[in-house]
Design a protein around this motif. Sequence first.
Motif, PDB file in Angstrom:
ATOM      1  N   VAL A 413       0.841  -1.200   0.000  1.00 29.17           N
ATOM      2  CA  VAL A 413       0.000   0.000   0.000  1.00 29.17           C
ATOM      3  C   VAL A 413       0.878   1.253   0.000  1.00 29.17           C
ATOM      4  N   PHE A 414       0.297   2.365  -0.450  1.00 32.74           N
ATOM      5  CA  PHE A 414       1.005   3.639  -0.419  1.00 32.74           C
ATOM      6  C   PHE A 414      -0.001   4.757  -0.150  1.00 32.74           C
ATOM      7  N   LYS A 415       0.505   5.959   0.079  1.00 34.44           N
ATOM      8  CA  LYS A 415      -0.362   7.089   0.384  1.00 34.44           C
ATOM      9  C   LYS A 415      -0.291   8.140  -0.711  1.00 34.44           C
ATOM     10  N   CYS A 416      -1.477   8.616  -1.099  1.00 33.44           N
ATOM     11  CA  CYS A 416      -1.616   9.726  -2.036  1.00 33.44           C
ATOM     12  C   CYS A 416      -2.349  10.838  -1.286  1.00 33.44           C
ATOM     13  N   ASP A 417      -1.693  11.977  -1.092  1.00 29.46           N
ATOM     14  CA  ASP A 417      -2.277  13.070  -0.307  1.00 29.46           C
ATOM     15  C   ASP A 417      -2.748  12.587   1.069  1.00 29.46           C
ATOM     16  N   ASN A 418      -1.948  11.696   1.649  1.00 28.59           N
ATOM     17  CA  ASN A 418      -2.220  11.121   2.976  1.00 28.59           C
ATOM     18  C   ASN A 418      -3.423  10.175   2.988  1.00 28.59           C
ATOM     19  N   TRP A 419      -3.955   9.823   1.807  1.00 30.36           N
ATOM     20  CA  TRP A 419      -5.010   8.809   1.709  1.00 30.36           C
ATOM     21  C   TRP A 419      -4.352   7.475   1.375  1.00 30.36           C
ATOM     22  N   LEU A 420      -4.805   6.416   2.059  1.00 31.78           N
ATOM     23  CA  LEU A 420      -4.250   5.091   1.828  1.00 31.78           C
ATOM     24  C   LEU A 420      -4.787   4.510   0.520  1.00 31.78           C
ATOM     25  N   VAL A 421      -3.879   4.016  -0.320  1.00 26.78           N
ATOM     26  CA  VAL A 421      -4.252   3.417  -1.607  1.00 26.78           C
ATOM     27  C   VAL A 421      -3.783   1.963  -1.625  1.00 26.78           C
ATOM     28  N   ALA A 422      -4.713   1.046  -1.916  1.00 25.46           N
ATOM     29  CA  ALA A 422      -4.404  -0.380  -1.987  1.00 25.46           C
ATOM     30  C   ALA A 422      -4.381  -0.812  -3.450  1.00 25.46           C
ATOM     31  N   PRO A 423      -3.230  -1.189  -4.001  1.00 28.96           N
ATOM     32  CA  PRO A 423      -3.169  -1.586  -5.411  1.00 28.96           C
ATOM     33  C   PRO A 423      -4.125  -2.719  -5.780  1.00 28.96           C
ATOM     34  N   SER A 424      -4.303  -3.702  -4.896  1.00 32.07           N
ATOM     35  CA  SER A 424      -5.154  -4.849  -5.244  1.00 32.07           C
ATOM     36  C   SER A 424      -6.611  -4.427  -5.457  1.00 32.07           C
ATOM     37  N   LEU A 479     -13.567   5.762  -9.285  1.00 33.68           N
ATOM     38  CA  LEU A 479     -12.667   5.887  -8.139  1.00 33.68           C
ATOM     39  C   LEU A 479     -12.582   7.318  -7.635  1.00 33.68           C
ATOM     40  N   PRO A 480     -12.333   7.491  -6.326  1.00 35.51           N
ATOM     41  CA  PRO A 480     -12.022   8.831  -5.826  1.00 35.51           C
ATOM     42  C   PRO A 480     -10.691   9.291  -6.411  1.00 35.51           C
ATOM     43  N   TYR A 481     -10.448  10.583  -6.401  1.00 35.53           N
ATOM     44  CA  TYR A 481      -9.300  11.123  -7.128  1.00 35.53           C
ATOM     45  C   TYR A 481      -7.975  10.496  -6.687  1.00 35.53           C
ATOM     46  N   TYR A 482      -7.828  10.215  -5.375  1.00 36.83           N
ATOM     47  CA  TYR A 482      -6.545   9.748  -4.879  1.00 36.83           C
ATOM     48  C   TYR A 482      -6.239   8.298  -5.261  1.00 36.83           C
ATOM     49  N   LYS A 483      -7.238   7.557  -5.723  1.00 31.92           N
ATOM     50  CA  LYS A 483      -7.016   6.181  -6.176  1.00 31.92           C
ATOM     51  C   LYS A 483      -6.896   6.079  -7.689  1.00 31.92           C
ATOM     52  N   GLN A 484      -7.127   7.148  -8.384  1.00 29.84           N
ATOM     53  CA  GLN A 484      -7.144   7.100  -9.842  1.00 29.84           C
ATOM     54  C   GLN A 484      -5.745   6.836 -10.410  1.00 29.84           C
ATOM     55  N   VAL A 485      -5.713   6.064 -11.506  1.00 30.10           N
ATOM     56  CA  VAL A 485      -4.456   5.747 -12.180  1.00 30.10           C
ATOM     57  C   VAL A 485      -4.044   6.933 -13.040  1.00 30.10           C
ATOM     58  N   ARG A 486      -2.853   7.479 -12.760  1.00 31.82           N
ATOM     59  CA  ARG A 486      -2.406   8.695 -13.447  1.00 31.82           C
ATOM     60  C   ARG A 486      -1.512   8.404 -14.660  1.00 31.82           C
ATOM     61  N   SER A 487      -0.906   7.220 -14.696  1.00 37.27           N
ATOM     62  CA  SER A 487      -0.025   6.879 -15.814  1.00 37.27           C
ATOM     63  C   SER A 487      -0.045   5.372 -15.999  1.00 37.27           C
ATOM     64  N   HIS A 488       0.439   4.924 -17.144  1.00 34.43           N
ATOM     65  CA  HIS A 488       0.389   3.486 -17.401  1.00 34.43           C
ATOM     66  C   HIS A 488       1.428   3.083 -18.439  1.00 34.43           C
ATOM     67  N   ASP A 489       1.706   1.785 -18.475  1.00 31.49           N
ATOM     68  CA  ASP A 489       2.495   1.153 -19.537  1.00 31.49           C
ATOM     69  C   ASP A 489       1.717  -0.061 -20.017  1.00 31.49           C
ATOM     70  N   VAL A 490       1.717  -0.276 -21.323  1.00 32.65           N
ATOM     71  CA  VAL A 490       1.139  -1.501 -21.881  1.00 32.65           C
ATOM     72  C   VAL A 490       2.271  -2.518 -22.012  1.00 32.65           C
ATOM     73  N   VAL A 491       2.104  -3.692 -21.414  1.00 34.70           N
ATOM     74  CA  VAL A 491       3.135  -4.728 -21.418  1.00 34.70           C
ATOM     75  C   VAL A 491       2.565  -6.009 -22.011  1.00 34.70           C
ATOM     76  N   ALA A 492       3.453  -6.910 -22.399  1.00 32.74           N
ATOM     77  CA  ALA A 492       3.014  -8.163 -23.018  1.00 32.74           C
ATOM     78  C   ALA A 492       2.451  -9.141 -21.996  1.00 32.74           C
ATOM     79  N   ARG A 493       3.000  -9.112 -20.778  1.00 33.38           N
ATOM     80  CA  ARG A 493       2.534 -10.034 -19.743  1.00 33.38           C
ATOM     81  C   ARG A 493       2.942  -9.516 -18.378  1.00 33.38           C
ATOM     82  N   ILE A 494       2.233  -9.975 -17.364  1.00 34.62           N
ATOM     83  CA  ILE A 494       2.589  -9.696 -15.971  1.00 34.62           C
ATOM     84  C   ILE A 494       3.217 -10.966 -15.411  1.00 34.62           C
TER      85      ILE A 494
END
Length: 616
Positions: A413-424, A479-494
Amino acid sequence: MPDLLDGLPARADLLLHAAAQRHGGRPALVLGSRTVTYAELDAAVDRCAAVLRERFGAGGAVVAIGADLHPDVVIAYQGALRSGNQALMVIPLLREQQLQYVLEASGARAALVGAALHERLSRVRHGLPGLELVALLGEEPGDADPERPPRLAQMLEAAVPGAPEWHADPGAPAALHFTSGTTGLPKAVVLSHRNVTVNAVQTARAHGLEAGSVTLVHFPSYHPMHMNSALAAGATQVLVPEADPAHAMERARTCGAGYIYSLPARLAQLAAHPRLPGMRLPDAVMIASGGSALAPALAGTLSRHFGVPVVQGYGLAEASPLTHFDRPGEHLPGSVGRPVEGTEHRAVSLEDGSVLPPGEHGEIQVRGPQVMRGYLDPAHGPAVDADGWLATGDVGRIDADGRLHLTDRIKDVFKCDNWLVAPSEIEALLAEDPTVADSVVLDRPDPVSGAVAHALLVLAAPDSPGEAEEALRRLNARLPYYKQVRSHDVVARIPRTPNGKIPRRELRASFHARLDGGSPMVILINEFILTSAPEEFEKVFEASSVYMREQPGFIEHTLVRSMTNPNTYINIARWEDAAAHIQVVQSEGFQDHIRQLAGVARATPQLHTEVSHVER
């Protein structure tokens, strides 16, 4: 805790015996056409205990047990307990290096294993001098190979039961269980007799099991939780080791199973199975998923079709393992349930450890009689505080009704503007989008907000990169603003580990290195301690190196030999990024080389990222 055990013995070695006295003629285990009654199972365990007692006494020797779903696994596990020794369940899919680590770290003196695991064990046996006894579990092999160890069934036929009863304290060690190792090397958890027995009763009551209940176990291998809870209740366990979910559901229908235990991957296959519309489970009470998170959409599909709840509880090795589960009929989608009987939970602040009110996210802590004695290796720390609270390392919230809602691991987990964000949580929403085949969300440092969400996306239609922006637009609208995805990469696989988990630490380190203007390169440093002649090791290593040099993402490697200890070598290998390295090491070709290397040396591989580099 007499009210919880309700007259059952406080020692795990007597759990089966008590069930046999009450339900001797009832089926305990069913595998295909074979049925084992409680009385027959109890007698077989007596003989197994006699074999182990004769070999090791009752001094707490560790007996490792690993095989596919089979009655022999129950006999071996319960026999180890009844002999006055300790049972260690081993995942039968472990590779050679992992197997050697688990057996070495636990100090195992016996290994009762299936034929497939024995083949891997034989390649590292020379590196396990403390392993005194090896025997095969399961059906008799088709060939009469004189090199094979004896079968447990043969040893039981020759055994004379009736070893003197072992009088142990309920708080004495009974079993070892290794953690999943998602935050480092797996740690061996020591469980007492009381831990094992209490959690068997807690699980049976939480699931609603009672004498005469029929459970269907659709796993590749046994987990002690399902074994012991069924024994505590006097239930019948129908074993279905075949992977086909359609076969398992037909077996559940014909045997009248009320409780079906399966894995998320198999339930996902079931939800997409072309024969699902014609499947029925008239006697089912619930379908329980375990191991890793089950997508809510899949659970909903199966629940609506079969008309029963598809549920998931929560637990961890340090708690024997179950801590949370809602009884059938009380389940709330999105929650792992309330604490099982005799268990407390709380959420504490990630900053100062203060107890949080309902609804606020924090680290989840649990307390109860199923919490472990401690770790086998004291260097791993106590994990349980002076008041008995176990820090789980998981982040979640407890709602007003006392149900637990999990979000992520603390390290993820990480914090965006002191809001907790859970990637899962974000990944679960992305999984609902038909244009996204797979994803992982990482934290991207941000000078204003501290961190923002960045997504690696695998598209269902790789030739349509514009779909990524559309998928994120739909996602962010939910999503609320602090959970929104701001950037991305397209990859072949995870990349994923063999049990389906995402290696977040490696991906995150590689991603952050690239953001810092450096290379996402990862460095593998692997120390080899020889168990053979140096010439033999170097020959095997060179063959492995030829293979690795041909793989995508490989940069270079250097093998060095210690000047003070000629039996120690260190290999330093560089890869373009973590994903490239993970993809290669999970390939079958690489595993072939690992098996050969395990025959000539013990290895301790670790991944690193470059901090600085100086050239003359």
